[in-house]
Structure formats: C-alpha cells, structure tokens
Design a protein around this motif. Structure first.
Motif, PDB file in Angstrom:
ATOM      1  N   GLN B 108     -35.793  40.948 119.244  1.00  0.00           N
ATOM      2  CA  GLN B 108     -36.074  41.168 117.820  1.00  0.00           C
ATOM      3  C   GLN B 108     -35.994  42.651 117.469  1.00  0.00           C
ATOM      4  O   GLN B 108     -35.481  43.027 116.409  1.00  0.00           O
ATOM      5  CB  GLN B 108     -37.470  40.626 117.513  1.00  0.00           C
ATOM      6  CG  GLN B 108     -37.913  40.828 116.081  1.00  0.00           C
ATOM      7  CD  GLN B 108     -39.335  40.334 115.857  1.00  0.00           C
ATOM      8  OE1 GLN B 108     -39.585  39.145 115.754  1.00  0.00           O
ATOM      9  NE2 GLN B 108     -40.271  41.250 115.805  1.00  0.00           N
ATOM     10  N   SER B 109     -36.484  43.484 118.367  1.00  0.00           N
ATOM     11  CA  SER B 109     -36.413  44.919 118.137  1.00  0.00           C
ATOM     12  C   SER B 109     -34.957  45.378 118.101  1.00  0.00           C
ATOM     13  O   SER B 109     -34.562  46.160 117.242  1.00  0.00           O
ATOM     14  CB  SER B 109     -37.171  45.646 119.250  1.00  0.00           C
ATOM     15  OG  SER B 109     -36.847  47.007 119.265  1.00  0.00           O
ATOM     16  N   ARG B 110     -34.159  44.866 119.032  1.00  0.00           N
ATOM     17  CA  ARG B 110     -32.741  45.236 119.071  1.00  0.00           C
ATOM     18  C   ARG B 110     -32.016  44.774 117.812  1.00  0.00           C
ATOM     19  O   ARG B 110     -31.120  45.429 117.317  1.00  0.00           O
ATOM     20  CB  ARG B 110     -32.050  44.637 120.300  1.00  0.00           C
ATOM     21  CG  ARG B 110     -32.351  45.318 121.607  1.00  0.00           C
ATOM     22  CD  ARG B 110     -32.062  46.796 121.584  1.00  0.00           C
ATOM     23  NE  ARG B 110     -33.160  47.557 120.964  1.00  0.00           N
ATOM     24  CZ  ARG B 110     -33.069  48.772 120.461  1.00  0.00           C
ATOM     25  NH1 ARG B 110     -31.925  49.396 120.482  1.00  0.00           N
ATOM     26  NH2 ARG B 110     -34.101  49.379 119.932  1.00  0.00           N
ATOM     27  N   LYS B 113     -35.254  43.496 113.350  1.00  0.00           N
ATOM     28  CA  LYS B 113     -35.848  42.545 112.420  1.00  0.00           C
ATOM     29  C   LYS B 113     -37.354  42.708 112.324  1.00  0.00           C
ATOM     30  O   LYS B 113     -38.032  41.891 111.722  1.00  0.00           O
ATOM     31  CB  LYS B 113     -35.515  41.120 112.871  1.00  0.00           C
ATOM     32  CG  LYS B 113     -34.047  40.819 112.643  1.00  0.00           C
ATOM     33  CD  LYS B 113     -33.762  39.343 112.553  1.00  0.00           C
ATOM     34  CE  LYS B 113     -32.353  39.116 112.071  1.00  0.00           C
ATOM     35  NZ  LYS B 113     -31.624  38.146 112.884  1.00  0.00           N
ATOM     36  N   GLY B 114     -37.889  43.765 112.914  1.00  0.00           N
ATOM     37  CA  GLY B 114     -39.334  43.933 112.957  1.00  0.00           C
ATOM     38  C   GLY B 114     -40.000  43.982 111.592  1.00  0.00           C
ATOM     39  O   GLY B 114     -41.147  43.597 111.436  1.00  0.00           O
ATOM     40  N   PHE B 115     -39.276  44.442 110.589  1.00  0.00           N
ATOM     41  CA  PHE B 115     -39.898  44.555 109.274  1.00  0.00           C
ATOM     42  C   PHE B 115     -39.542  43.398 108.352  1.00  0.00           C
ATOM     43  O   PHE B 115     -39.732  43.478 107.143  1.00  0.00           O
ATOM     44  CB  PHE B 115     -39.580  45.902 108.625  1.00  0.00           C
ATOM     45  CG  PHE B 115     -40.628  46.920 108.950  1.00  0.00           C
ATOM     46  CD1 PHE B 115     -41.870  46.882 108.334  1.00  0.00           C
ATOM     47  CD2 PHE B 115     -40.411  47.882 109.919  1.00  0.00           C
ATOM     48  CE1 PHE B 115     -42.860  47.786 108.651  1.00  0.00           C
ATOM     49  CE2 PHE B 115     -41.395  48.800 110.259  1.00  0.00           C
ATOM     50  CZ  PHE B 115     -42.624  48.746 109.613  1.00  0.00           C
ATOM     51  N   ASP B 116     -39.042  42.324 108.928  1.00  0.00           N
ATOM     52  CA  ASP B 116     -38.796  41.117 108.150  1.00  0.00           C
ATOM     53  C   ASP B 116     -40.136  40.404 107.973  1.00  0.00           C
ATOM     54  O   ASP B 116     -40.717  39.876 108.922  1.00  0.00           O
ATOM     55  CB  ASP B 116     -37.799  40.241 108.915  1.00  0.00           C
ATOM     56  CG  ASP B 116     -37.494  38.948 108.196  1.00  0.00           C
ATOM     57  OD1 ASP B 116     -38.292  38.539 107.330  1.00  0.00           O
ATOM     58  OD2 ASP B 116     -36.468  38.337 108.514  1.00  0.00           O
ATOM     59  N   LEU B 117     -40.647  40.414 106.732  1.00  0.00           N
ATOM     60  CA  LEU B 117     -42.002  39.921 106.480  1.00  0.00           C
ATOM     61  C   LEU B 117     -42.062  38.459 106.063  1.00  0.00           C
ATOM     62  O   LEU B 117     -43.099  37.833 106.148  1.00  0.00           O
ATOM     63  CB  LEU B 117     -42.635  40.750 105.358  1.00  0.00           C
ATOM     64  CG  LEU B 117     -43.217  42.087 105.743  1.00  0.00           C
ATOM     65  CD1 LEU B 117     -42.791  43.163 104.792  1.00  0.00           C
ATOM     66  CD2 LEU B 117     -44.722  41.975 105.757  1.00  0.00           C
ATOM     67  N   ALA B 121     -40.568  33.611 112.120  1.00  0.00           N
ATOM     68  CA  ALA B 121     -39.991  34.217 113.332  1.00  0.00           C
ATOM     69  C   ALA B 121     -39.224  33.190 114.160  1.00  0.00           C
ATOM     70  O   ALA B 121     -38.145  33.465 114.665  1.00  0.00           O
ATOM     71  CB  ALA B 121     -41.103  34.868 114.159  1.00  0.00           C
TER      72      ALA B 121
END
Ligand SMILES: Nc1ncnc2c1ncn2[C@@H]1O[C@H](COP(=O)(O)OP(=O)(O)OP(=O)(O)O)[C@@H](O)[C@H]1O
Ligand SMILES: [Mg+2]
Lengths: 353, 256
Positions: B108-110, B113-117, B121
């Motif tokens: 996910q970090s790669r 998408k970490g800031f997909d609120l 998931a």
C-alpha cells in the motif's frame, strides 16, 4: 450492500451483533418505545456521545494518541453553532454556518497542536492538549460578553425543531409529532451518518496505516509512511467529528455552556466509555457510550430504590445511598477493565467460536 | 563495473555518541547489481552504519549519496521513496496485525495509497495479491491470517525479510537475516537473497556472521572494526586477512 455500508467491518460476533441491533432499534424508535422527556433526553445524549466517543477512539484506539483536548473540540463545535444561532437568529443558515465554522476552527486548532507537538514524544502531545484545553476553558469562561461565561448561552433554534411546531395534530402511538421529535431524528440520523463515515475511515487504507503507525511508528517510517502526517491528519479528523457532535448537542439542548461541553469530567467520561467499550473498535464506542450514559442516568434512581429497601440495614443502606453512585460507577469500571481488558467488544469477539 | 557510477556512496561517514565514535569516517561505494557483505565483531558499528544509510540515525559528519543525490539530511521515508530499504536485526514488525496485513501495508505504501480515506482497504485486491505473492515466496502463506505477535521467532524473521521484498527497493540492506532461524529455514532466506541478487538492478548490503553464507553470496566483503573500515575486497582475500581472523577469534564463526 449492508457490508458495504459498514465498510466491510461487520461485528463478527453473534452476541455483539445482537447487542448492537438492540441499541440501534432502541435509538431509532426511542420516542415511541420510551415515551417521556427524560428518556428522549437520554437517547439523544447517547447518539451524540456515540459520535464523540467514536471520534476519540479514532485517536486513542486507532492511532495510539492520548489527547485531553477532545472536549475542547466538542465545545468549539457547540459554541460555533450556539454563537451563530444567537447572533444571526434561529435560521437554518445560522445552523449551517455556525456548524461549519466550528468544524473549521476545530480543524485548524488540531492541525496547529498536531504539527507543533506530534513530532516529539507522545507524553508531550498529551501534556500540550491538557494545557491548551485548560486554557481554552478559562478563556471561554472569561469572555462572558461573547460566550456567556459560566452561565453559557441560551438561544432559539429553527422553529421546526422546537416542541411548539406541530407536524400533525393527533398523537401517533401516543406520541406528539412535533418539532422536538424532528430534532431527535436530526440528531439520530446525523449521528448515524457520522458513525458510518468514521467506520469507513478506519477501514480505509488511511485507517489501516493509522493502526500500523500505532503498532510500530519506527517501522511505518521505514516502509515509507510519514508518521507525523498520519498522526496529524487523524487528530484533525477526530477534532472535526468531535466538533460536529458538539453542534448536535447545541441544537438539541438549545443551550451551550462550559459544564455541558468543556468540563474535564466529560473528558474523563469519554475516556471511560472508550475503554469500557473496547479501544480500537468503533462498535466499542456504541456499547461504551450506551452503557455508561444509562448507568449515569439511571444508576442513581436504582440506588435510591435499593437504599429504601435496605434502609433497615445500616451499612448497606449507606453504601447504596444515591450520593454514592459515582463510587459504584468507579467499581463497575474497575471490574469491567479487570474482566474485559480489551473492552466489551474485545471480549465478545474473542469469545466467538 | 568499476566504470559505472556507484549507486550508493558514503563519504567520511561518522557518528559520535558522546565521546564514542560508533562509525568513524567510513568511505565506501556500492555498485549496482552487487552484493557486499559487511562483517565485524559485535559492536563494530555495522547496524549503526546501516542506520546512517537508511536514515534512522543522522551523521555527525560526512555524507551519504544515492544516485548522485545527497541524502544525508533526509528523513527515513524520504530515503525509502528514493529506493533505500532495510530489514532489521531485531525483528521490527506490526505485532497486533496479521501477517498478510503487515505485507499489504508495504504494498500500500508503494502504491501511495496511504492517504486514501474513503475506499475500503480490502477492496484494493491488487495489494492483497501482491502481499500473498510475497508471502508465498518466503513460505509464509499458510500463516497469512495469523497475528504477528503469536508467530514463532523463525517466522517473524521470514516476515521481516518479506517486508523488504515487498518494498522492492534499489538498495536492500539485510542485518543478520538468518540470525536465530532454525537450520531448515536458513536456506529459504538465502535462496531469496540469491534470487534478488540475480536481478541486476539491485544492490544488496548484507551483515552476516556465517562465513559459509558470505562465501556463497558475496561479491565483496568490507570489514568494520571499532567503527572504522579496516578491509575491503574480494571475499577470499579478505577472509584470509589477519585482521579478519583476529576479529572472529574467540567467537565461533557459525554463531549468530
Ligand atoms: N543510539 C545509540 N546511542 C548510543 N550508542 C549507540 C547507539 N547505537 C549504537 N551505539 C553503540 O555503537 C556501537 C556500535 O553498535 P552497532 O549496533 O552498530 O554494532 P554492530 O556492529 O551492529 O554489532 P552486532 O554484531 O552486535 O549487531 C556499540 O558500542 C553501541 O553500543
Ligand atoms: Mg548489529
């Protein structure tokens, strides 16, 4: 469809599902199931506190951040709406701009506190929030020309949301269909929507990252996550949600004062509700808030009855005297933490086959 | 190889803890597609050298450059974004999350998408597939649903390596990846490192005590001693040096 509404985060325990359904149905039909002013007040409080406690869990449970400023954000929302209604009159427009302003101010405060103090040690953030929240409470009580000081603000809300407004003349199921009922459903549906929104956020990629940061911030950085940004965003979101809960309270009570929004007592209540329900699961907020507020509201009555019954027995009757309700709440709390260290939800989920 | 620009260079890299110099003016460059073993006795500064490269510690003096860019002052995630990845000597995972979730978080970090609120998931199937693919590689797929804290030590070590593989950086740093693993698990990890090495784009730094492992994998060995770089060269040559023999004296070469 339902799973999607719950963002894939189903209760995952039969008993938990049942309890949640009972709470949902009771709150959805509260005016009809439990007629009377006091029970409606209690139901509305439960709705609002579910949002407030869930928004606190976003910080404490999901992000591992301890904050003592949650009632400040709650208060900012309440005062925003209250001030708008008292200055620009009881219109929906006042309601909207007051609520929006409260939320924005809360967000800006949270951003400032977060960027200033989330870089350093967790304890520092906790202390900063404590200091800022205390200062804010003092400020509110000092600026009485604006906030009404300790007396708070009384104001009018749009007429359609007051008991004076009659939707239909006859009673339905023995209940008056008036503005108060509409106000209740405004609170109920707004709370439900905010809760579902938070449930989505904690199950989003962002929410998952928060858990990772909570578990091991050091490793989260090493796989590319900017920990401070995540913590700060969580703080801001949590503050916005708390402010919106405050706005709901302001509409519901038609009164906003330090005692109903800013007091340290409420802050501690929120902490207890999160822990009792179970940290790191929003369903815990539902059960924690419901049980706690029911106990807070009815334990005193119950103890009054018990005291009367046992009036002949000297020690027991003193122990169960209504003034001691806080003591018993404390005992309940200690017992629940002792037996359910992961909260009610944690216990129920662990117990499933 | 020598004609090519090195991907990673440390110049006079130094860190002091109070009066103690843990890494002392280490100048070294690493070429693309090579595996360098870093050896030295306990407390030599190997882990600290890694920390300076991946950013957990900041240098007192000297520089780190990656692809010609000075990264000495950058934060850990900035360096991760630029292609530095790290597996830790002491297992360093997300203990309350599942094995699959640990790896999924890296994917996910790669995918940034970490800031997909607002999406769910679990609906990002490609991230789950990526996680399962890596877990299959390290032979952890059967444990994918377990909570990490309940995992045996050897499996945690494998997961530690899995996180780095999922990150897929240009520079991979392994800090005693097989330490504390049972004998039958070690070959799995060595095979994986071998496979990563075959991918010519990658540069691998490996801290390892086991001499047989080093002989079979390394293109080059550097020796750290009291924070200083004391030897650098071909594996056979370096192993024969008295200073290396001395460094490993009183310490069984096979011990972790
Ligand atoms: N954050 C720190 N603060 C103070 N001293 C440190 C710190 N990190 C490392 N050191 C010291 O630096 C020296 C080098 O430690 P380092 O962990 O790099 O050794 P190492 O070569 O990795 O050893 P090992 O083989 O035991 O893993 C040690 O003396 C250690 O005590
Ligand atoms: Mg080390």
């Amino acid at each position: 469809m339902l799973t999607k509404l719950l963002s894939g985060d189903t209760p995952r325990s039969g008993l938990l599902t049942l309890l949640l359904l009972i709470v949902l149905i009771s709150l959805a039909f509260a005016p009809f199931l439990f007629p009377g002013t006091k029970s409606l007040e209690t139901a509305a409080r439960i709705c609002i506190f579910i949002v407030l406690v869930a928004s606190y869990d976003l910080l404490l449970g999901y992000s591992g951040i301890v904050s003592f400023a949650h009632t400040m954000f709650f208060g900012i929302g309440a005062y925003g709406t209250a001030l708008a209604l008292s200055t620009t009159g009881p219109s929906y427009w006042s309601l909207i701009w007051g609520t929006a302003t409260g939320a924005v101010v809360a967000a800006v405060f949270a951003l400032a506190i977060g960027l200033f103090s989330l870089r350093v040690k967790a304890i520092f953030f906790a202390m900063v929030t404590l200091a800022v929240a205390s200062a804010f409470a003092v400020l509110v009580s000092q600026m009485s020309w604006l906030t009404g000081g300790e007396d708070g603000l009384n104001y009018r809300i749009p007429r359609e949301l007051t008991p004076a407004f009659k939707l239909v003349d006859e009673k339905i199921l023995g209940v008056r269909i008036n503005g108060k009922l509409l106000a209740y459903y405004l609170v109920f549906f707004a709370s439900a929507a905010l809760f579902l929104l938070m449930l989505r956020i904690v199950n989003s990629p962002f929410g998952r990252t928060l858990k990772a940061v909570r578990d091991n911030a050091f490793r989260a950085e090493a796989i590319g996550y900017r920990v401070v940004w995540y913590r700060t965003t969580a703080t801001v979101l949590s503050a916005i949600m708390a402010a919106l809960a405050g706005s709901l309270l302001a509409v519901w009570l038609r009164y906003t004062g330090p005692a109903t929004t800013l007091s340290m007592e409420i802050m501690i209540d929120i902490l207890l509700m999160v822990v009792i329900g179970g940290m790191g699961t929003l369903y815990g907020a539902v059960l924690g808030a419901t049980l706690f507020i029911l106990a807070q509201t009815y334990l005193q009555n119950l103890m009054g009855v018990a005291a009367e019954v046992t009036s002949a027995v000297p020690v027991v009757s003193t122990l169960v005297a209504p003034e001691r309700w806080l003591l018993w709440l404390g005992v309940l709390f200690i017992l629940s933490v002792y037996f359910f260290p992961s909260g009610i939800v944690g216990r129920l989920r662990a117990g499933r086959a | 190889m020598a004609e090519e620009h090195p991907i990673l260079v440390t110049s006079d890299l130094t860190i002091r803890f109070g009066g103690h110099v843990a890494v002392d003016q280490v100048s070294c460059s690493f070429d693309r597609g090579t595996l360098t073993a870093i050896v030295g006795p306990n407390g030599a500064g190997k882990t600290t050298y890694f920390n300076l490269i991946s950013g957990q510690l900041h240098a007192s003096s000297g520089r780190v450059t990656l692809n010609g860019e000075d990264i000495t002052r950058m934060s850990v995630p900035e360096r991760t974004d630029r292609g530095i990845g790290r597996a830790f000597q002491l297992t360093n995972l997300f203990p309350t999350l599942s094995v699959r979730e640990n790896v999924r978080l890296v994917a996910q970090s790669r995918a940034r998408k970490g800031f997909d609120l607002f999406s769910i998931a679990e609906s990002h199937v490609e991230l789950l597939e990526r996680a399962d693919h890596v877990l299959a590689e390290v032979r952890l797929i059967d444990q994918a649903d377990q909570i990490v804290s309940a995992l045996p030590h050897g499996d945690q070590r494998k997961l530690e390596v899995a996180l780095l593989i999922a990150l897929g950086p240009q520079v991979l740093m392994f800090d005693e990846p097989t330490a504390g693993m049972s004998v039958d698990e070690v070959p799995v990890i060595l095979e994986l490192i071998q496979k990563l090495k075959a991918d010519m784009d990658r540069t691998i730094l490996l801290v390892e005590h086991k001499m047989d492992v080093i002989r079979s994998l390394a293109d080059r060995i550097i020796v750290l001693h009291n924070g200083e770089l004391v030897a650098d060269g071909d594996p056979a040559e370096v192993i024969a040096l008295p200073v290396v023999q001395e460094a490993y004296l009183g310490k069984a070469p096979e011990a972790a």
